[in-house]
Design a protein around this motif. Structure first.
Motif, PDB file in Angstrom:
ATOM      1  N   LEU A 132       0.913  -1.061  -0.039  1.00  0.00           N
ATOM      2  CA  LEU A 132       0.069  -0.018   0.012  1.00  0.00           C
ATOM      3  C   LEU A 132       0.903   1.212   0.020  1.00  0.00           C
ATOM      4  CD1 LEU A 132      -2.736  -1.219   2.529  1.00  0.00           C
ATOM      5  CD2 LEU A 132      -2.787  -1.103   0.028  1.00  0.00           C
ATOM      6  N   LEU A 133       2.242   1.151   0.466  1.00  0.00           N
ATOM      7  CA  LEU A 133       2.995   2.314   0.215  1.00  0.00           C
ATOM      8  C   LEU A 133       3.892   2.291  -0.710  1.00  0.00           C
ATOM      9  CD1 LEU A 133       4.303   2.440   3.945  1.00  0.00           C
ATOM     10  CD2 LEU A 133       2.426   3.815   3.140  1.00  0.00           C
ATOM     11  N   LEU A 134       4.163   1.221  -1.536  1.00  0.00           N
ATOM     12  CA  LEU A 134       5.076   1.061  -2.652  1.00  0.00           C
ATOM     13  C   LEU A 134       4.580   2.129  -3.836  1.00  0.00           C
ATOM     14  CD1 LEU A 134       7.363  -0.833  -2.926  1.00  0.00           C
ATOM     15  CD2 LEU A 134       5.951  -2.647  -3.913  1.00  0.00           C
ATOM     16  N   PRO A 135       3.527   2.122  -4.168  1.00  0.00           N
ATOM     17  CA  PRO A 135       3.184   3.171  -5.194  1.00  0.00           C
ATOM     18  C   PRO A 135       3.602   4.913  -4.816  1.00  0.00           C
ATOM     19  CG  PRO A 135       1.311   1.976  -4.613  1.00  0.00           C
ATOM     20  CD  PRO A 135       2.245   1.694  -3.685  1.00  0.00           C
ATOM     21  N   MET A 136       3.703   5.165  -3.662  1.00  0.00           N
ATOM     22  CA  MET A 136       3.603   6.300  -3.207  1.00  0.00           C
ATOM     23  C   MET A 136       4.915   6.905  -3.379  1.00  0.00           C
ATOM     24  SD  MET A 136       1.277   7.442  -0.075  1.00  0.00           S
ATOM     25  CE  MET A 136       2.124   6.550   1.172  1.00  0.00           C
ATOM     26  N   ALA A 137       6.010   6.661  -2.725  1.00  0.00           N
ATOM     27  CA  ALA A 137       7.324   7.051  -2.973  1.00  0.00           C
ATOM     28  C   ALA A 137       8.359   6.079  -2.437  1.00  0.00           C
ATOM     29  CB  ALA A 137       7.443   8.311  -2.044  1.00  0.00           C
ATOM     30  N   SER A 138       9.795   6.401  -2.509  1.00  0.00           N
ATOM     31  CA  SER A 138      10.662   5.412  -2.080  1.00  0.00           C
ATOM     32  C   SER A 138      11.753   6.403  -1.445  1.00  0.00           C
ATOM     33  CB  SER A 138      11.463   4.706  -3.161  1.00  0.00           C
ATOM     34  OG  SER A 138      12.336   3.962  -2.699  1.00  0.00           O
ATOM     35  N   GLY A 139      11.725   6.260   0.081  1.00  0.00           N
ATOM     36  CA  GLY A 139      12.610   7.080   0.852  1.00  0.00           C
ATOM     37  C   GLY A 139      11.901   7.967   1.781  1.00  0.00           C
ATOM     38  N   LEU A 140      12.054   9.294   1.879  1.00  0.00           N
ATOM     39  CA  LEU A 140      11.674  10.101   3.107  1.00  0.00           C
ATOM     40  C   LEU A 140      10.544  10.929   2.585  1.00  0.00           C
ATOM     41  CD1 LEU A 140      14.901  10.786   5.012  1.00  0.00           C
ATOM     42  CD2 LEU A 140      13.215   9.336   5.504  1.00  0.00           C
ATOM     43  N   GLN A 141      10.358  10.697   1.274  1.00  0.00           N
ATOM     44  CA  GLN A 141       9.094  11.695   0.923  1.00  0.00           C
ATOM     45  C   GLN A 141       8.018  11.206   1.312  1.00  0.00           C
ATOM     46  OE1 GLN A 141       8.487  11.508  -3.417  1.00  0.00           O
ATOM     47  NE2 GLN A 141       7.891  13.780  -3.453  1.00  0.00           N
ATOM     48  N   TYR A 142       6.871  12.224   1.695  1.00  0.00           N
ATOM     49  CA  TYR A 142       5.448  11.609   2.159  1.00  0.00           C
ATOM     50  C   TYR A 142       5.421  10.932   3.384  1.00  0.00           C
ATOM     51  CZ  TYR A 142       4.046  12.907  -2.680  1.00  0.00           C
ATOM     52  OH  TYR A 142       3.806  13.798  -3.638  1.00  0.00           O
ATOM     53  N   LEU A 143       6.651  10.986   4.091  1.00  0.00           N
ATOM     54  CA  LEU A 143       6.723  10.224   5.387  1.00  0.00           C
ATOM     55  C   LEU A 143       5.603  10.515   6.408  1.00  0.00           C
ATOM     56  CD1 LEU A 143       8.517   7.994   6.571  1.00  0.00           C
ATOM     57  CD2 LEU A 143       9.941   9.977   7.616  1.00  0.00           C
ATOM     58  N   GLU A 144       5.303  11.919   6.495  1.00  0.00           N
ATOM     59  CA  GLU A 144       4.235  12.191   7.346  1.00  0.00           C
ATOM     60  C   GLU A 144       2.771  11.817   7.070  1.00  0.00           C
ATOM     61  OE1 GLU A 144       6.302  14.264   5.868  1.00  0.00           O
ATOM     62  OE2 GLU A 144       5.184  15.318   4.474  1.00  0.00           O
ATOM     63  N   GLU A 145       2.525  11.548   5.708  1.00  0.00           N
ATOM     64  CA  GLU A 145       1.314  11.102   5.223  1.00  0.00           C
ATOM     65  C   GLU A 145       1.318   9.511   5.294  1.00  0.00           C
ATOM     66  OE1 GLU A 145      -0.774  13.404   3.851  1.00  0.00           O
ATOM     67  OE2 GLU A 145       0.813  15.110   3.988  1.00  0.00           O
ATOM     68  N   ALA A 146       2.310   9.027   5.446  1.00  0.00           N
ATOM     69  CA  ALA A 146       2.007   7.482   5.570  1.00  0.00           C
ATOM     70  C   ALA A 146       1.114   6.779   6.768  1.00  0.00           C
ATOM     71  CB  ALA A 146       3.746   6.824   5.649  1.00  0.00           C
ATOM     72  N   PRO A 147       1.143   7.367   7.959  1.00  0.00           N
ATOM     73  CA  PRO A 147       0.427   6.615   8.894  1.00  0.00           C
ATOM     74  C   PRO A 147      -0.794   6.359   8.483  1.00  0.00           C
ATOM     75  CG  PRO A 147       1.891   8.197   9.902  1.00  0.00           C
ATOM     76  CD  PRO A 147       1.967   8.522   8.326  1.00  0.00           C
ATOM     77  N   LYS A 148      -1.656   7.347   7.757  1.00  0.00           N
ATOM     78  CA  LYS A 148      -3.012   7.310   7.610  1.00  0.00           C
ATOM     79  C   LYS A 148      -3.381   6.110   6.642  1.00  0.00           C
ATOM     80  CE  LYS A 148      -3.792  11.176   4.483  1.00  0.00           C
ATOM     81  NZ  LYS A 148      -2.596  11.975   4.794  1.00  0.00           N
ATOM     82  N   PHE A 149      -2.132   5.645   5.849  1.00  0.00           N
ATOM     83  CA  PHE A 149      -2.506   4.478   5.040  1.00  0.00           C
ATOM     84  C   PHE A 149      -1.941   3.230   5.644  1.00  0.00           C
ATOM     85  CE2 PHE A 149      -3.350   6.408   0.956  1.00  0.00           C
ATOM     86  CZ  PHE A 149      -2.734   7.805   1.341  1.00  0.00           C
ATOM     87  N   LEU A 150      -1.668   3.322   6.893  1.00  0.00           N
ATOM     88  CA  LEU A 150      -1.333   1.795   7.510  1.00  0.00           C
ATOM     89  C   LEU A 150      -2.489   1.735   8.769  1.00  0.00           C
ATOM     90  CD1 LEU A 150       2.391   2.885   8.471  1.00  0.00           C
ATOM     91  CD2 LEU A 150       1.572   1.254   6.691  1.00  0.00           C
ATOM     92  N   ALA A 151      -3.273   2.675   8.709  1.00  0.00           N
ATOM     93  CA  ALA A 151      -4.377   2.450   9.812  1.00  0.00           C
ATOM     94  C   ALA A 151      -5.157   1.365   9.556  1.00  0.00           C
ATOM     95  CB  ALA A 151      -5.297   3.879  10.096  1.00  0.00           C
ATOM     96  N   PHE A 152      -5.512   1.006   8.208  1.00  0.00           N
ATOM     97  CA  PHE A 152      -6.613  -0.189   8.127  1.00  0.00           C
ATOM     98  C   PHE A 152      -5.908  -1.204   8.273  1.00  0.00           C
ATOM     99  CE2 PHE A 152     -10.017  -1.653   5.830  1.00  0.00           C
ATOM    100  CZ  PHE A 152      -9.710  -3.037   5.061  1.00  0.00           C
TER     101      PHE A 152
END
Lengths: 186, 173
Positions: free
Chosen positions: B116-136
């Motif tokens: 679910l995180l793979l298509p977003m970025a690789s590295g530190l970009q969007y790190l603060e947006e990541a938690p909401k994609f892990l809640a489910f």
């Protein structure tokens, strides 16, 4: 030909219990209740056995002079108890196993039903959650589907002459499965 | 081939939809010592808990459907192994990359390329947006554990996309 089928939650309260001769239900309820001790015994005995030998079907729990009681436990510690008539000697072990497997599949479908909250009683009588179906659906021999005048949705009518009532459709599948098990061997 | 992305698209839309109903910080904004927002607002916490509870219900149903035929769970570690192998393969078509435990009820499940995180970025970009994609997914793990008889608290952390760690805490009773 099951005479009584019960689904017991892991906290040992009944989720579903139904018996065919509807008089004298209490006797079957009591039978299921006493069989829970045997189920717990079998589960703890199995806990000490090797992994390969542990299976979901518990077998004959205890026989009485009129009835035989069989048990089955799922991985989520939900127990199924089935009471069959002793006089029906044609019922073989693998038939009981297949009946339990069907019951397990139906129970899994109930669990996946979005209108079912885990831990609630499994019921399909009016009193459960209702919803409007947006397209005509056949639900049973006594109900028919009409579209209400001026509305985009159709509702299910429980019997002719009564006002429109809404019935849950999905949870009937479990009830129908249990009914078919009481009528014939699956 | 298209099956794997169906859930990913649905999940992305779910997160976007739930977040869209919370545009402004709610009344629960807490200011830190430097006068800036600290932590999530109440509205965002609501969305996170809604996502988590959605995952919980799905996990309950999956926990009923997936383990089949054999009463195979003798202890907690077996249940966790089932989560890492069968559940992860069923939902994400890959196994969990590592499972660590301290044998005191804490398990850390690490996925080095979380789908679910793979298509977003690789590295530190969007790190603060990541938690909401892990809640489910946290809810999914908690729901499956609940059906299998284990009460737990599941949290997730991301150090660098797409590596993420799910921490499962099982309180001793």
């Amino acid at each position: 030909m099951a005479v009584c089928i019960a689904v017991i939650a892991k906290e040992n309260y009944p989720l579903y219990i139904r018996s065919t001769p509807t008089e004298n239900e209490l006797k079957f309820h009591y039978m299921v209740h006493t069989s829970l001790d045997v189920v717990d015994e079998k589960i703890s005995a199995m806990g000490k056995a090797l992994v390969d030998q542990r299976e979901l079907y518990l077998g004959l729990l205890y026989p009485t002079e009129d009835y035989k009681v069989y048990g089955y436990v799922t991985n989520s510690k939900v127990k199924f108890v089935m009471v069959v008539d002793s006089s029906n000697t044609a019922l073989r072990d693998n038939e009981i196993r297949s009946m339990f497997r069907k019951l397990h599949n139906s129970y899994t479908d109930v669990m996946c039903n979005p209108f079912y909250n885990p831990g609630d009683r499994i019921q399909s009588s009016p009193g459960g959650p209702y919803f409007l179906c947006p397209y005509p659906v056949q639900v049973g021999p006594t109900s028919c589907v009409r579209s209400s005048p001026g509305g985009p949705y159709s509702c299910v009518r429980s019997s002719p002459g009564e006002p429109y009532s809404l019935c849950p459709i999905q949870s009937r599948a479990f009830d129908n499965m249990v009914t078919s098990m009481m009528i014939q061997v699956c | 081939m298209a099956d794997t992305v169906l859930f990913e698209f649905l999940h992305t839309e779910m997160v976007a939809e739930l977040w869209a109903h919370d545009p402004d910080p709610g009344s629960g904004v807490s200011a830190g010592s430097r006068g800036e927002e600290v932590g999530a607002t109440t509205g965002q916490k609501m969305s996170l808990s809604v996502l988590e509870s959605m995952g919980f219900r799905v996990g309950q149903a999956l926990g009923e459907r997936l383990p089949r035929e054999t009463l195979a769970f003798r202890e907690e570690l077996d249940v966790l192994k089932f989560l890492c192998k069968d559940l992860w393969v069923a939902v994400f078509q890959k196994q969990m990359d590592s499972l660590r435990t301290n044998h005191q009820g804490t398990y850390v499940l690490q996925d080095n390329s979380f789908p679910l995180l793979l298509p977003m970025a690789s590295g530190l970009q969007y790190l603060e947006e990541a938690p909401k994609f892990l809640a489910f997914t946290c809810g999914l793990l908690r729901g499956a554990l609940c059906t299998l008889g284990i009460e737990s608290v599941v949290t997730a952390s991301v150090a660098a996309l797409p590596v993420c760690k799910f921490q499962v805490l099982i309180p001793k009773s």
